[in-house]
Design a protein around this motif. Sequence first.
Motif, PDB file in Angstrom:
ATOM      1  N   SER A 236       0.786  -1.240   0.000  1.00  0.00           N
ATOM      2  CA  SER A 236       0.000   0.000   0.000  1.00  0.00           C
ATOM      3  C   SER A 236       0.816   1.288   0.000  1.00  0.00           C
ATOM      4  O   SER A 236       0.325   2.333  -0.407  1.00  0.00           O
ATOM      5  CB  SER A 236      -0.898   0.020   1.236  1.00  0.00           C
ATOM      6  N   ARG A 237       2.036   1.216   0.517  1.00  0.00           N
ATOM      7  CA  ARG A 237       2.847   2.435   0.749  1.00  0.00           C
ATOM      8  C   ARG A 237       2.090   3.458   1.597  1.00  0.00           C
ATOM      9  O   ARG A 237       2.251   4.674   1.442  1.00  0.00           O
ATOM     10  CB  ARG A 237       3.303   3.063  -0.573  1.00  0.00           C
ATOM     11  N   SER A 239       2.595   3.556   4.781  1.00  0.00           N
ATOM     12  CA  SER A 239       3.318   3.648   6.051  1.00  0.00           C
ATOM     13  C   SER A 239       3.638   5.081   6.490  1.00  0.00           C
ATOM     14  O   SER A 239       3.424   5.408   7.659  1.00  0.00           O
ATOM     15  CB  SER A 239       4.581   2.783   6.018  1.00  0.00           C
ATOM     16  N   TRP A 277       0.753  -6.013  12.649  1.00  0.00           N
ATOM     17  CA  TRP A 277       2.170  -5.924  13.064  1.00  0.00           C
ATOM     18  C   TRP A 277       2.493  -4.527  13.583  1.00  0.00           C
ATOM     19  O   TRP A 277       3.300  -4.355  14.493  1.00  0.00           O
ATOM     20  CB  TRP A 277       3.114  -6.287  11.910  1.00  0.00           C
ATOM     21  N   TRP A 338      11.934   5.363   1.276  1.00  0.00           N
ATOM     22  CA  TRP A 338      11.133   4.186   1.588  1.00  0.00           C
ATOM     23  C   TRP A 338      11.848   2.955   1.037  1.00  0.00           C
ATOM     24  O   TRP A 338      12.600   3.064   0.055  1.00  0.00           O
ATOM     25  CB  TRP A 338       9.751   4.330   0.937  1.00  0.00           C
ATOM     26  N   HIS A 340      11.116  -1.439   0.354  1.00  0.00           N
ATOM     27  CA  HIS A 340      10.186  -2.567   0.407  1.00  0.00           C
ATOM     28  C   HIS A 340      10.480  -3.434   1.640  1.00  0.00           C
ATOM     29  O   HIS A 340      11.634  -3.642   1.996  1.00  0.00           O
ATOM     30  CB  HIS A 340      10.356  -3.373  -0.887  1.00  0.00           C
ATOM     31  N   ARG A 344      13.947  -4.599   3.369  1.00  0.00           N
ATOM     32  CA  ARG A 344      14.370  -4.098   4.699  1.00  0.00           C
ATOM     33  C   ARG A 344      14.927  -5.256   5.530  1.00  0.00           C
ATOM     34  O   ARG A 344      15.929  -5.120   6.226  1.00  0.00           O
ATOM     35  CB  ARG A 344      13.184  -3.456   5.437  1.00  0.00           C
ATOM     36  N   MET A 345      14.247  -6.393   5.464  1.00  0.00           N
ATOM     37  CA  MET A 345      14.709  -7.547   6.250  1.00  0.00           C
ATOM     38  C   MET A 345      16.074  -8.028   5.765  1.00  0.00           C
ATOM     39  O   MET A 345      16.951  -8.360   6.561  1.00  0.00           O
ATOM     40  CB  MET A 345      13.685  -8.679   6.172  1.00  0.00           C
ATOM     41  N   ALA A 348      18.862  -5.497   6.722  1.00  0.00           N
ATOM     42  CA  ALA A 348      19.082  -5.495   8.173  1.00  0.00           C
ATOM     43  C   ALA A 348      19.814  -6.762   8.598  1.00  0.00           C
ATOM     44  O   ALA A 348      20.674  -6.731   9.485  1.00  0.00           O
ATOM     45  CB  ALA A 348      17.740  -5.375   8.900  1.00  0.00           C
ATOM     46  N   LEU A 370      14.193   7.172   6.456  1.00  0.00           N
ATOM     47  CA  LEU A 370      12.848   6.695   6.083  1.00  0.00           C
ATOM     48  C   LEU A 370      11.811   7.797   6.248  1.00  0.00           C
ATOM     49  O   LEU A 370      11.793   8.465   7.291  1.00  0.00           O
ATOM     50  CB  LEU A 370      12.408   5.554   7.005  1.00  0.00           C
ATOM     51  N   ASP A 372       8.826   6.927   6.676  1.00  0.00           N
ATOM     52  CA  ASP A 372       7.897   6.316   7.633  1.00  0.00           C
ATOM     53  C   ASP A 372       8.574   5.980   8.968  1.00  0.00           C
ATOM     54  O   ASP A 372       8.006   5.210   9.766  1.00  0.00           O
ATOM     55  CB  ASP A 372       7.209   5.075   7.031  1.00  0.00           C
ATOM     56  N   SER A 377       7.608   0.794  15.109  1.00  0.00           N
ATOM     57  CA  SER A 377       7.838  -0.219  14.074  1.00  0.00           C
ATOM     58  C   SER A 377       9.313  -0.320  13.680  1.00  0.00           C
ATOM     59  O   SER A 377       9.797  -1.415  13.369  1.00  0.00           O
ATOM     60  CB  SER A 377       7.014   0.094  12.825  1.00  0.00           C
ATOM     61  N   SER A 381      11.172  -3.747  14.517  1.00  0.00           N
ATOM     62  CA  SER A 381      11.567  -4.552  13.352  1.00  0.00           C
ATOM     63  C   SER A 381      13.068  -4.810  13.340  1.00  0.00           C
ATOM     64  O   SER A 381      13.508  -5.907  12.982  1.00  0.00           O
ATOM     65  CB  SER A 381      11.165  -3.853  12.059  1.00  0.00           C
TER      66      SER A 381
HETATM   67  P1  FAD Z   1       1.857  -2.746   3.590  1.00  0.00           P
HETATM   68  O1  FAD Z   1       2.299  -4.143   3.351  1.00  0.00           O
HETATM   69  O2  FAD Z   1       0.909  -2.166   2.646  1.00  0.00           O
HETATM   70  O3  FAD Z   1       1.253  -2.753   5.059  1.00  0.00           O
HETATM   71  C1  FAD Z   1       0.246  -1.828   5.486  1.00  0.00           C
HETATM   72  C2  FAD Z   1       0.698  -1.137   6.749  1.00  0.00           C
HETATM   73  O4  FAD Z   1       0.904  -2.069   7.801  1.00  0.00           O
HETATM   74  C3  FAD Z   1       2.018  -0.409   6.613  1.00  0.00           C
HETATM   75  O5  FAD Z   1       1.842   0.854   6.041  1.00  0.00           O
HETATM   76  C4  FAD Z   1       2.499  -0.355   8.042  1.00  0.00           C
HETATM   77  O6  FAD Z   1       1.898   0.705   8.747  1.00  0.00           O
HETATM   78  C5  FAD Z   1       2.004  -1.666   8.605  1.00  0.00           C
HETATM   79  N1  FAD Z   1       3.035  -2.702   8.519  1.00  0.00           N
HETATM   80  C6  FAD Z   1       3.278  -3.555   7.502  1.00  0.00           C
HETATM   81  N2  FAD Z   1       4.274  -4.409   7.820  1.00  0.00           N
HETATM   82  C7  FAD Z   1       4.688  -4.064   9.047  1.00  0.00           C
HETATM   83  C8  FAD Z   1       5.687  -4.579   9.930  1.00  0.00           C
HETATM   84  N3  FAD Z   1       6.435  -5.633   9.607  1.00  0.00           N
HETATM   85  N4  FAD Z   1       5.846  -3.996  11.124  1.00  0.00           N
HETATM   86  C9  FAD Z   1       5.081  -2.948  11.494  1.00  0.00           C
HETATM   87  N5  FAD Z   1       4.107  -2.423  10.706  1.00  0.00           N
HETATM   88  C10 FAD Z   1       3.913  -2.982   9.502  1.00  0.00           C
HETATM   89  N6  FAD Z   1       7.433   0.257   9.212  1.00  0.00           N
HETATM   90  C11 FAD Z   1       7.141   1.534   9.519  1.00  0.00           C
HETATM   91  O7  FAD Z   1       5.983   1.945   9.375  1.00  0.00           O
HETATM   92  N7  FAD Z   1       8.085   2.373  10.003  1.00  0.00           N
HETATM   93  C12 FAD Z   1       9.395   1.970  10.177  1.00  0.00           C
HETATM   94  O8  FAD Z   1      10.229   2.768  10.636  1.00  0.00           O
HETATM   95  C13 FAD Z   1       9.731   0.639   9.824  1.00  0.00           C
HETATM   96  N8  FAD Z   1      11.024   0.204   9.923  1.00  0.00           N
HETATM   97  C14 FAD Z   1      11.322  -1.095   9.579  1.00  0.00           C
HETATM   98  C15 FAD Z   1      12.656  -1.553   9.727  1.00  0.00           C
HETATM   99  C16 FAD Z   1      12.995  -2.857   9.386  1.00  0.00           C
HETATM  100  C17 FAD Z   1      14.411  -3.345   9.568  1.00  0.00           C
HETATM  101  C18 FAD Z   1      12.007  -3.718   8.880  1.00  0.00           C
HETATM  102  C19 FAD Z   1      12.347  -5.138   8.517  1.00  0.00           C
HETATM  103  C20 FAD Z   1      10.687  -3.289   8.751  1.00  0.00           C
HETATM  104  C21 FAD Z   1      10.334  -1.976   9.101  1.00  0.00           C
HETATM  105  N9  FAD Z   1       8.996  -1.505   8.976  1.00  0.00           N
HETATM  106  C22 FAD Z   1       8.704  -0.210   9.334  1.00  0.00           C
HETATM  107  C23 FAD Z   1       7.902  -2.434   8.638  1.00  0.00           C
HETATM  108  C24 FAD Z   1       7.551  -2.535   7.148  1.00  0.00           C
HETATM  109  O9  FAD Z   1       8.710  -2.758   6.397  1.00  0.00           O
HETATM  110  C25 FAD Z   1       6.827  -1.290   6.617  1.00  0.00           C
HETATM  111  O10 FAD Z   1       5.742  -0.957   7.455  1.00  0.00           O
HETATM  112  C26 FAD Z   1       6.272  -1.541   5.215  1.00  0.00           C
HETATM  113  O11 FAD Z   1       7.313  -1.896   4.330  1.00  0.00           O
HETATM  114  C27 FAD Z   1       5.572  -0.295   4.718  1.00  0.00           C
HETATM  115  O12 FAD Z   1       5.160  -0.463   3.412  1.00  0.00           O
HETATM  116  P2  FAD Z   1       3.621  -0.519   3.020  1.00  0.00           P
HETATM  117  O13 FAD Z   1       2.925   0.643   3.635  1.00  0.00           O
HETATM  118  O14 FAD Z   1       3.548  -0.653   1.554  1.00  0.00           O
HETATM  119  O15 FAD Z   1       3.178  -1.864   3.750  1.00  0.00           O
END
Ligand code: FAD
Length: 452
Positions: A236-237, A239, A277, A338, A340, A344-345, A348, A370, A372, A377, A381
């Motif tokens: 979704s992006r 975050s 999460w 940002w 993916h 990130r995993m 890290a 970042l 976000d 989180s 993470s």
């Molecule tokens: P989508 O898959 O669309 O998920 C929807 C929402 O769910 C996200 O916007 C986010 O708010 C939440 N979410 C999804 N996965 C996670 C997760 N594993 N942990 C917590 N929340 C999650 N996320 C952050 O929001 N801020 C950070 O500073 C952050 N740092 C990270 C550092 C590391 C080392 C890792 C491995 C992960 C981190 N994440 C962080 C979690 C995750 O990578 C991002 O939330 C996600 O990539 C955001 O992309 P999206 O909005 O497209 O996610």
Amino acid sequence: MASSPSIVWLRDDLRLADNPALSAAIERGGPTLVVYLLDEDSPGARPLGGASRWWLHGSLRSLADDLAALGGRLTLRRGAASDVIPSLVAETGAGAVYWNRRYGALRDVDAALKVSLRADGLVVESFGASLLHEPWKITSGSGDPYRVFTPFWRACLAAGDPRPPLPAPASIDGLAAAGDDLDDWHLLPTRPDWAAGLREAWTPGEAGALDRLERFIDEGLPLYHRRDEPGIEATSRLSPHLRFGELSPHQVWARVHGPLEPAAAANRAKFLSEIGWREFSYSILFHQPELATVNVRRDFDAFPWGEPDPAELEAWRRGTTGIPIVDAGMRQLWTSGWMHNRVRMIVASLLTKNLLIDWRVGEQWFWDTLVDADEASNAASWQWVAGSGADAAPYFRVFNPVLQAERFDPDRAYVRRWVPEVDGPEYPRPIVDLAASRIEALAAYEAVKAAK
Ligand code: FAD
């Protein structure tokens, strides 16, 4: 209807819709002063990183415009909340102060302020607005916080549907106080201006957030089962929008339970569990406010992190490690603010396991870069990948970035996009031997096992 003004103190909730603090002030009646503080002085305040500062500027600009369209004003102040909020009360003769809750170290600031303002006879109320469930309500049978995600999320789902989102107010009887000019906060980078990629990728603000949500529902959610592939736009992006509260998880929840195409509906539960999460990270932060510095698993205090090799650390930060998927991720981060989740995993794991660099060093780099960057989180993470966190991947599970790339970026679309020179002669050799460094990491982990 009250005649004295109300103050709404906005923090990580830069939106007008589904904002319980704002709705409470309007319901009380009387003029409403909406204030945002740039507070780097309160105990526990962590200065924002560069990418977050860039985002905050855009988000506040957009919020000020949205407020003005309803008759409101946004007042900007700088300083410790314990000084600024009482002086705003004195300046305006406010009879009530409202805010939405925070869950990290700064909640102590809020609690102290609530006590002192109430002692002065003010109405002070705080609301749950950024989490689907308050962390103290989701506890295990024994009353302890959950340490494992699956039972935590099961308990959240069993707690019932979160409240429906509130509408944005139709109008605001706005009151302003003297304040700062946003430009004087110098949140945007100037020399050099590294934000071109951020401007291209993002639209901070409530309208940009709602737009992103709708686009995801149409285009991303039907593909969400492929969310681990960084080369396609399946996530979704949202975050950064969630991080700054331009959108609440309640709004996301309600939208995802609204009308969906069958292909999107099939991915609903998985998507919501990722929102889960985020809730889990906040639950961990709530119970351990020093999450960004202290291991959740204290036996990890014995881990022999090495002194970072400056050249290796710089190669990791700049995306010149010679390991294509890692370099692609670190460049995506540097360029767009940002990265993916799968990548990130991987990056890290490389830092903490193959390079044996303390997870706190990586957490700080992400904090700075970042859009976000999130107090819960990010820290949770990093600890999860390092092995020191709640429900962490076991330390001995070291990601192999070559195999990960073959599996999740099979056509190399992602790597080629961010590392166009990857197949050319100038692309560097890997800075670390993956097999040998994995064995070293496992040997270092023995110290943790011995400390148990
Ligand atoms: P989508 O898959 O669309 O998920 C929807 C929402 O769910 C996200 O916007 C986010 O708010 C939440 N979410 C999804 N996965 C996670 C997760 N594993 N942990 C917590 N929340 C999650 N996320 C952050 O929001 N801020 C950070 O500073 C952050 N740092 C990270 C550092 C590391 C080392 C890792 C491995 C992960 C981190 N994440 C962080 C979690 C995750 O990578 C991002 O939330 C996600 O990539 C955001 O992309 P999206 O909005 O497209 O996610």
